[in-house]
Scaffold this motif. Structure first.
Motif, mmCIF file in Angstrom:
data_model
loop_
_atom_site.group_PDB
_atom_site.id
_atom_site.type_symbol
_atom_site.label_atom_id
_atom_site.label_comp_id
_atom_site.label_asym_id
_atom_site.label_seq_id
_atom_site.Cartn_x
_atom_site.Cartn_y
_atom_site.Cartn_z
ATOM 1 N N PHE A 112 18.095 -15.519 -9.142
ATOM 2 C CA PHE A 112 18.113 -14.163 -8.589
ATOM 3 C C PHE A 112 17.243 -14.111 -7.331
ATOM 4 C CE2 PHE A 112 18.576 -13.776 -13.205
ATOM 5 C CZ PHE A 112 19.631 -12.893 -13.337
ATOM 6 N N THR A 142 27.884 -23.133 -17.945
ATOM 7 C CA THR A 142 26.975 -22.125 -17.405
ATOM 8 C C THR A 142 25.728 -22.752 -16.805
ATOM 9 O OG1 THR A 142 27.748 -20.647 -19.146
ATOM 10 C CG2 THR A 142 25.767 -19.985 -17.979
ATOM 11 N N PHE A 172 17.449 -17.536 -17.561
ATOM 12 C CA PHE A 172 18.393 -16.422 -17.637
ATOM 13 C C PHE A 172 19.644 -16.727 -16.812
ATOM 14 C CE2 PHE A 172 14.179 -14.425 -18.011
ATOM 15 C CZ PHE A 172 14.339 -13.733 -19.200
ATOM 16 N N ALA A 173 20.788 -16.422 -17.389
ATOM 17 C CA ALA A 173 22.034 -16.453 -16.624
ATOM 18 C C ALA A 173 22.611 -15.049 -16.612
ATOM 19 C CB ALA A 173 23.026 -17.416 -17.267
ATOM 20 N N PHE A 174 22.981 -14.581 -15.430
ATOM 21 C CA PHE A 174 23.749 -13.323 -15.377
ATOM 22 C C PHE A 174 25.217 -13.702 -15.325
ATOM 23 C CE2 PHE A 174 25.921 -9.801 -13.305
ATOM 24 C CZ PHE A 174 25.528 -8.766 -14.122
ATOM 25 N N LEU A 175 25.956 -13.284 -16.322
ATOM 26 C CA LEU A 175 27.360 -13.660 -16.460
ATOM 27 C C LEU A 175 28.245 -12.455 -16.204
ATOM 28 C CD1 LEU A 175 26.896 -15.703 -19.744
ATOM 29 C CD2 LEU A 175 27.047 -16.599 -17.421
ATOM 30 N N HIS A 176 29.312 -12.654 -15.485
ATOM 31 C CA HIS A 176 30.244 -11.539 -15.315
ATOM 32 C C HIS A 176 31.649 -12.049 -15.063
ATOM 33 C CE1 HIS A 176 30.554 -11.713 -10.797
ATOM 34 N NE2 HIS A 176 29.433 -12.396 -10.972
ATOM 35 N N LEU A 224 22.228 -15.469 -6.965
ATOM 36 C CA LEU A 224 22.760 -14.109 -7.119
ATOM 37 C C LEU A 224 21.891 -13.109 -6.354
ATOM 38 C CD1 LEU A 224 24.963 -12.351 -8.569
ATOM 39 C CD2 LEU A 224 23.219 -11.888 -10.289
ATOM 40 N N ARG A 262 26.064 -2.785 -7.184
ATOM 41 C CA ARG A 262 26.588 -3.974 -6.487
ATOM 42 C C ARG A 262 28.054 -4.198 -6.790
ATOM 43 N NH1 ARG A 262 25.276 -10.038 -5.856
ATOM 44 N NH2 ARG A 262 27.368 -9.762 -5.034
ATOM 45 N N ASP A 315 31.723 -5.715 -17.160
ATOM 46 C CA ASP A 315 32.155 -6.860 -17.969
ATOM 47 C C ASP A 315 31.167 -7.991 -17.711
ATOM 48 O OD1 ASP A 315 33.857 -8.133 -19.660
ATOM 49 O OD2 ASP A 315 35.591 -8.101 -18.313
ATOM 50 N N SER A 316 29.902 -7.739 -18.034
ATOM 51 C CA SER A 316 28.811 -8.582 -17.540
ATOM 52 C C SER A 316 27.574 -8.431 -18.412
ATOM 53 C CB SER A 316 28.456 -8.169 -16.110
ATOM 54 O OG SER A 316 27.943 -6.846 -16.098
ATOM 55 N N GLY A 317 26.610 -9.316 -18.212
ATOM 56 C CA GLY A 317 25.350 -9.198 -18.940
ATOM 57 C C GLY A 317 24.475 -10.416 -18.776
ATOM 58 N N PHE A 318 23.309 -10.358 -19.397
ATOM 59 C CA PHE A 318 22.338 -11.438 -19.311
ATOM 60 C C PHE A 318 22.407 -12.329 -20.555
ATOM 61 C CE2 PHE A 318 20.356 -7.900 -16.989
ATOM 62 C CZ PHE A 318 20.126 -8.512 -15.767
ATOM 63 N N ALA A 319 22.369 -13.625 -20.329
ATOM 64 C CA ALA A 319 22.207 -14.567 -21.434
ATOM 65 C C ALA A 319 20.907 -15.331 -21.223
ATOM 66 C CB ALA A 319 23.384 -15.538 -21.474
ATOM 67 N N PHE A 320 20.083 -15.404 -22.253
ATOM 68 C CA PHE A 320 18.926 -16.298 -22.194
ATOM 69 C C PHE A 320 19.345 -17.608 -22.843
ATOM 70 C CE2 PHE A 320 15.023 -18.269 -23.732
ATOM 71 C CZ PHE A 320 14.309 -18.294 -22.553
ATOM 72 N N LEU A 321 19.308 -18.665 -22.047
ATOM 73 C CA LEU A 321 19.784 -19.968 -22.518
ATOM 74 C C LEU A 321 18.598 -20.907 -22.676
ATOM 75 C CD1 LEU A 321 22.786 -20.171 -20.040
ATOM 76 C CD2 LEU A 321 22.845 -19.503 -22.451
ATOM 77 N N PHE A 375 31.722 -16.164 -22.543
ATOM 78 C CA PHE A 375 31.863 -16.909 -21.291
ATOM 79 C C PHE A 375 31.841 -18.377 -21.682
ATOM 80 C CE2 PHE A 375 30.130 -12.825 -20.180
ATOM 81 C CZ PHE A 375 30.753 -12.491 -18.993
#
Lengths: 215, 215
Positions: free
Chosen positions: A150, A145, A207-211, A174, B199, B204-210, B142
């Motif tokens: 954004f 990841t 932040f990562a937006f994962l989908h 993104l 969009r 099937d998505s979301g934010f991860a703070f890494l 993910f």
């Protein structure tokens, strides 16, 4: 590309260094360019620093990376003059000196305020959710990841150019929609500052937006 | 634990199902409980549905999962009466029927508005940045990364309880600071809705703070 960065703070300096290593020509704009010639030379051999207006005139893309307190951003935006159709990237977080958010009378975000001050330019919000440390490390890697870059705006062609630039820095670019979504990106910028510095999780973060693909 | 969920929409239903599978007793609050008995039984054998007030009285934690339009949330908050020291979790996104954000005269976020209406309760914002699909899939995976469950509030003990509950659902729980940061989490909730639905990137998505450990 010829890229202007308005402001010579730490974060903008990192961004300029990243662009230079990708082969772009970077021209910083400063209130006091005569005091910053050595500083610019240390960033890279093709890096220049001049007035806000000279830097903006040189560039195809003008990136706003000034602080808002003491009219820093508003003064820079006045100094550059009119930029018909030029791409103006708002990379700022519209904060007061104590890091509390600025409120605008006629806009719901810093980016929309910038678009109001420069209606002749094509404004794109980008990079404001990303720490300098992440930028300096190719967007950071967490296993498979990468941190998301954004960006949002109302001009499709300008967004395409900026999206490619975001991707080039190593971030996972993104498209986050129209310029009014800058409000959300600015909230995320503020949350990043809170988590990284106030909460102490550190700037090696983002932040990562994962989908997964939509069904 | 005994958990009340105010509202019987799709998202709250998923949350109730998740809590039930983790061994909690879930009691839904509804405007029309007499019409929802079969619906509740289908979720799980220990699931109940009654009035907002009965559900809140039963629970140690009351989760607000009502829509804001047509006074849905405000009516539910009035109906539950006073909840001294009880944990009140705001899982809503304060949106109009057309998904544009609600503005409050005396608060900067829906969570702060709820805290203003229930100053006797301990309000925590949580779950609002997470889609029903993510909740239904153990927080989604993910690779090594899981979607983050951001939460915030001003009462440390209440946050600890809610943080543990968030983590139990499979999300990666993250304390995002004081209740005023709910403004940022609500922005992220709005951005998630934009990215997933407008969009078309999907739920099937979301934010991860890494973050890597702070140096």
């Amino acid at each position: 590309m010829n890229i202007a960065i308005l402001g010579t703070g730490n974060w903008g300096t990192v961004l300029g260094k990243v662009f230079t290593t990708r082969g772009h020509r970077v021209h910083f704009g400063s209130r006091t360019p005569e005091q910053k010639q050595e500083w610019a030379a240390a960033i890279g051999p093709s890096v220049r620093v001049s007035t806000y207006q000279q830097a903006a005139a040189f560039a195809e893309i003008v990136i706003v990376a000034t602080p808002w307190p003491d009219n820093g951003t508003v003064d820079a935006l006045r100094a550059i003059g009119s930029l018909p159709d030029k791409i103006l990237v708002d990379a700022t977080n519209a904060l007061r000196a104590d890091y509390s958010p600025l409120r605008f009378e006629q806009a719901n975000s810093g980016a929309e305020e910038i678009a109001r001050l420069h209606p002749e330019a094509r404004v794109v919000k980008a990079f404001n959710t990303v720490s300098g440390h992440t930028l300096a490390n190719d967007g950071l890697r967490f296993g498979e990841t990468t941190i998301t870059g954004f960006y949002c705006g109302d001009d499709a062609q300008a967004k395409q150019v900026v999206g490619a630039l975001v991707q080039e820095t190593g971030l996972s670019a993104l498209d986050a929609g129209p310029l009014k979504n800058a409000h959300h990106l600015e909230s995320m910028g503020q949350l990043l500052i809170y988590l990284a510095f106030s909460r102490g999780l550190g700037a090696d973060s983002g932040f990562a937006f994962l989908h997964h693909p939509a069904a």
